[in-house]
Enzyme design. Structure first.
Site, PDB file in Angstrom:
ATOM      1  N   HIS A   1       0.746  -5.915   4.870  1.00 55.57           N
ATOM      2  CA  HIS A   1       0.869  -7.365   4.782  1.00 55.57           C
ATOM      3  C   HIS A   1       2.210  -7.778   5.381  1.00 55.57           C
ATOM      4  O   HIS A   1       3.250  -7.610   4.742  1.00 55.57           O
ATOM      5  CB  HIS A   1       0.792  -7.728   3.295  1.00 55.57           C
ATOM      6  CG  HIS A   1       0.847  -9.185   2.999  1.00 55.57           C
ATOM      7  ND1 HIS A   1      -0.225 -10.017   3.179  1.00 55.57           N
ATOM      8  CD2 HIS A   1       1.838  -9.958   2.506  1.00 55.57           C
ATOM      9  CE1 HIS A   1       0.104 -11.245   2.800  1.00 55.57           C
ATOM     10  NE2 HIS A   1       1.358 -11.236   2.394  1.00 55.57           N
TER      11      HIS A   1
ATOM     12  N   LYS B   1      -1.601 -19.993   4.631  1.00 51.27           N
ATOM     13  CA  LYS B   1      -2.431 -21.012   3.957  1.00 51.27           C
ATOM     14  C   LYS B   1      -1.923 -22.390   4.397  1.00 51.27           C
ATOM     15  O   LYS B   1      -2.672 -23.313   4.707  1.00 51.27           O
ATOM     16  CB  LYS B   1      -2.309 -20.910   2.432  1.00 51.27           C
ATOM     17  CG  LYS B   1      -2.555 -19.515   1.822  1.00 51.27           C
ATOM     18  CD  LYS B   1      -2.409 -19.534   0.292  1.00 51.27           C
ATOM     19  CE  LYS B   1      -1.932 -18.241  -0.353  1.00 51.27           C
ATOM     20  NZ  LYS B   1      -2.714 -17.049  -0.245  1.00 51.27           N
TER      21      LYS B   1
ATOM     22  N   SER C   1       0.849 -15.441   5.230  1.00 52.73           N
ATOM     23  CA  SER C   1       0.646 -15.352   3.788  1.00 52.73           C
ATOM     24  C   SER C   1       0.566 -16.750   3.158  1.00 52.73           C
ATOM     25  O   SER C   1      -0.230 -17.567   3.605  1.00 52.73           O
ATOM     26  CB  SER C   1       1.751 -14.485   3.192  1.00 52.73           C
ATOM     27  OG  SER C   1       1.265 -13.839   2.055  1.00 52.73           O
TER      28      SER C   1
ATOM     29  N   TRP D   1      -5.470  -7.155  -0.867  1.00 45.37           N
ATOM     30  CA  TRP D   1      -5.238  -8.322  -1.740  1.00 45.37           C
ATOM     31  C   TRP D   1      -5.688  -9.614  -1.048  1.00 45.37           C
ATOM     32  O   TRP D   1      -6.181 -10.535  -1.680  1.00 45.37           O
ATOM     33  CB  TRP D   1      -3.755  -8.343  -2.101  1.00 45.37           C
ATOM     34  CG  TRP D   1      -3.223  -9.411  -2.999  1.00 45.37           C
ATOM     35  CD1 TRP D   1      -2.235 -10.299  -2.681  1.00 45.37           C
ATOM     36  CD2 TRP D   1      -3.570  -9.680  -4.362  1.00 45.37           C
ATOM     37  NE1 TRP D   1      -1.964 -11.104  -3.767  1.00 45.37           N
ATOM     38  CE2 TRP D   1      -2.769 -10.741  -4.809  1.00 45.37           C
ATOM     39  CE3 TRP D   1      -4.497  -9.118  -5.249  1.00 45.37           C
ATOM     40  CZ2 TRP D   1      -2.855 -11.264  -6.091  1.00 45.37           C
ATOM     41  CZ3 TRP D   1      -4.585  -9.638  -6.529  1.00 45.37           C
ATOM     42  CH2 TRP D   1      -3.771 -10.705  -6.944  1.00 45.37           C
TER      43      TRP D   1
HETATM   44  C1  GCU Z   1       1.226 -13.317  -3.236  1.00 39.53           C
HETATM   45  C2  GCU Z   1       0.059 -14.247  -3.408  1.00 39.53           C
HETATM   46  C3  GCU Z   1      -0.656 -14.482  -2.093  1.00 39.53           C
HETATM   47  C4  GCU Z   1       0.319 -14.892  -1.021  1.00 39.53           C
HETATM   48  C5  GCU Z   1       1.456 -13.900  -0.941  1.00 39.53           C
HETATM   49  C6  GCU Z   1       2.603 -14.283  -0.019  1.00 39.53           C
HETATM   50  O1  GCU Z   1       0.771 -12.036  -2.949  1.00 39.53           O
HETATM   51  O2  GCU Z   1      -0.785 -13.708  -4.377  1.00 39.53           O
HETATM   52  O3  GCU Z   1      -1.640 -15.491  -2.262  1.00 39.53           O
HETATM   53  O4  GCU Z   1      -0.325 -15.045   0.210  1.00 39.53           O
HETATM   54  O5  GCU Z   1       2.053 -13.767  -2.210  1.00 39.53           O
HETATM   55  O6  GCU Z   1       2.762 -15.434   0.308  1.00 39.53           O
HETATM   56  O7  GCU Z   1       3.384 -13.392   0.300  1.00 39.53           O
END
Ligand code: GCU
Length: 432
Positions: A411, A274, A270, A361
């Site tokens: 997720h 990144k 998540s 998402w």
């Molecule tokens: C949120 C955010 C995402 C991210 C995620 C996470 O949903 O919008 O961009 O990847 O959190 O880190 O759990």
């Protein structure tokens, strides 16, 4: 159904809960309709800024790669500082009979600037049966080191947790015994060790607590020039800081005789997916890079405007990226890069992108397409990239030096993801 966007704004839940929530959103400004994905043209990684084509590895390495890296630094994640000169590594614990004799456990404090400033706590498991230095997985964890395994020997460090009443919605607390192992499914420690890999992890908030405090806590202030109070518009945000922390962890691993630092895979989920991609893109010492459900600002193509988009990111998490990134909130087409170019920066090193079927998402198709469009760079460098342009079905991993799978479900990081990464790592790191 709760989702992490809502949580981050209201600050209502523990970080440990946050990561197990589906990061989905039922908001009116979110597109989940493939038919509404706009027509877009991706910037070509193999064309120089002056319009000339990149036809050989030399032009890629000496001209195009630095151009793209600079664009991600100045427009997306921000520039990060070098390794500090006065960093110190302090081994605070070693247990040679951890996990019932299966592992050596080490806990190391990495002091960024001498023994009084900020530091991070690294937890390292090495397979006890290892003969000589082993390859390793390195990843930041969301909830705290003591939650990756129920092992009672993991120190209860200070962690940051969601707390509605605290400034910024997060509070610093000491980890507790009852939290041990809560995130064990996402880490699969025994599985990793049984396959002959070491595992190193750090609580991500050690490096920079995950809320917008104007960059006063965490590592940013260490690098302010006289009179500077926050990063400039092209300097690092939180993702830049977390990625920098991963490089500092690799600095430590280079000194540990149990680990082969030339075979370290950096992974993350998540926002930390990144982060893993950005760490691997900048620091070519990482031998392999894994992004799990990293979505917007990670592996997903931004121009698709499917699920989360750049404006959502910059609105909900103003501290993650550099200030310049906000320019593209309503003009994603003007971004001089898209996320396939982030993957391309990792070439020719292996990169793996993992998606989850319910994680709309994060735009699984957009994550797959970035892997597709990074592949020409791998091919220019003499590697087979993804090897397909057709999105595979659930639980059908594909690829060569670029890997991809779509896991069934939400997720999260699950055992299936680790099975695929271990197979991928075996193919690329074992043979060396
Ligand atoms: C949120 C955010 C995402 C991210 C995620 C996470 O949903 O919008 O961009 O990847 O959190 O880190 O759990």
């Amino acid at each position: 159904m709760m989702h992490a966007w809502w949580i981050s704004v209201s600050g209502a839940a523990l970080a440990v809960l946050m990561v197990s929530m589906p990061a989905d959103a039922q908001r009116p400004d979110v597109n989940y309709d493939e038919a509404k994905v706009p027509k877009y043209t991706l910037p070509d990684p193999l064309v120089l800024a002056n319009g000339e084509p990149v036809r050989d590895a030399r032009t890629w390495n000496q001209r195009r790669r630095p151009e793209i890296l600079k664009l991600f630094q100045s427009q997306v994640y921000g520039r990060s500082p070098e390794r500090p000169k006065n960093m110190r590594f302090e081994t605070v614990e070693i247990e040679k009979q951890a996990l019932g004799g299966k592992a050596i456990r080490k806990q190391v404090t990495v002091w960024f600037a001498g023994k009084s400033g900020p530091s991070m706590n690294l937890l390292l498991y090495i397979p006890a049966a290892a003969q000589g230095p082993v390859p390793a997985f390195l990843g930041l964890n969301f909830p705290g080191n003591h939650m990756v395994h129920a092992d009672p020997g993991i120190r209860l460090n200070e962690i940051w947790q969601r707390d509605r009443s605290a400034p910024g919605g997060m509070a610093k607390v000491r980890g507790t015994d009852d939290q041990r192992g809560r995130s064990a499914e996402a880490w699969q420690v025994e599985k990793v060790l049984a396959r002959g890999y070491a595992l190193a992890t750090i609580h991500y908030c050690d490096i920079d607590p995950d809320f917008d405090d104007g960059f006063q806590n965490g590592v940013h202030p260490l690098f302010y020039k006289d009179g500077q109070t926050r990063p400039a518009a092209d300097e690092w945000g939180a993702i830049g800081a977390w990625a920098w922390g991963l490089s500092r962890a690799l600095d430590y691993l280079e000194t540990d005789p149990h680990v082969d630092a030339k075979r370290v895979a950096v992974m993350g989920h998540s926002r930390l997916g990144k982060t893993a991609l950005w760490a691997g893109a900048q620091d070519t010492r990482f031998a392999l890079v894994i992004s799990n459900n990293s979505g917007e600002g990670g592996a997903a193509i931004s121009r698709r405007m499917f699920g989360e988009n750049v404006k959502h990111l910059n609105t909900s998490f103003p501290h993650w990226f550099c200030a310049n990134y906000r320019r593209y909130n309503d003009r994603v087409d003007e971004l001089p890069v898209d996320q396939h170019m982030l993957l391309a920066l990792i070439a020719p090193r292996p990169v793996y992108v993992a998606s989850a079927s319910e994680d709309r998402w994060a735009d699984p198709k957009g994550e797959f397409l970035a892997a597709v469009h990074a592949s020409p760079v791998y091919e220019l460098l003499g590697r087979k990239g993804l090897g397909t342009t057709e999105m595979p079905g659930i639980h059908q991993p594909v690829g060569h030096t670029v890997g991809y799978h779509l896991r069934q479900g939400r997720h999260a990081v699950m055992a299936y993801d680790w099975d695929c990464w271990l197979d991928f790592a075996d193919r690329h790191l074992r043979s060396r």
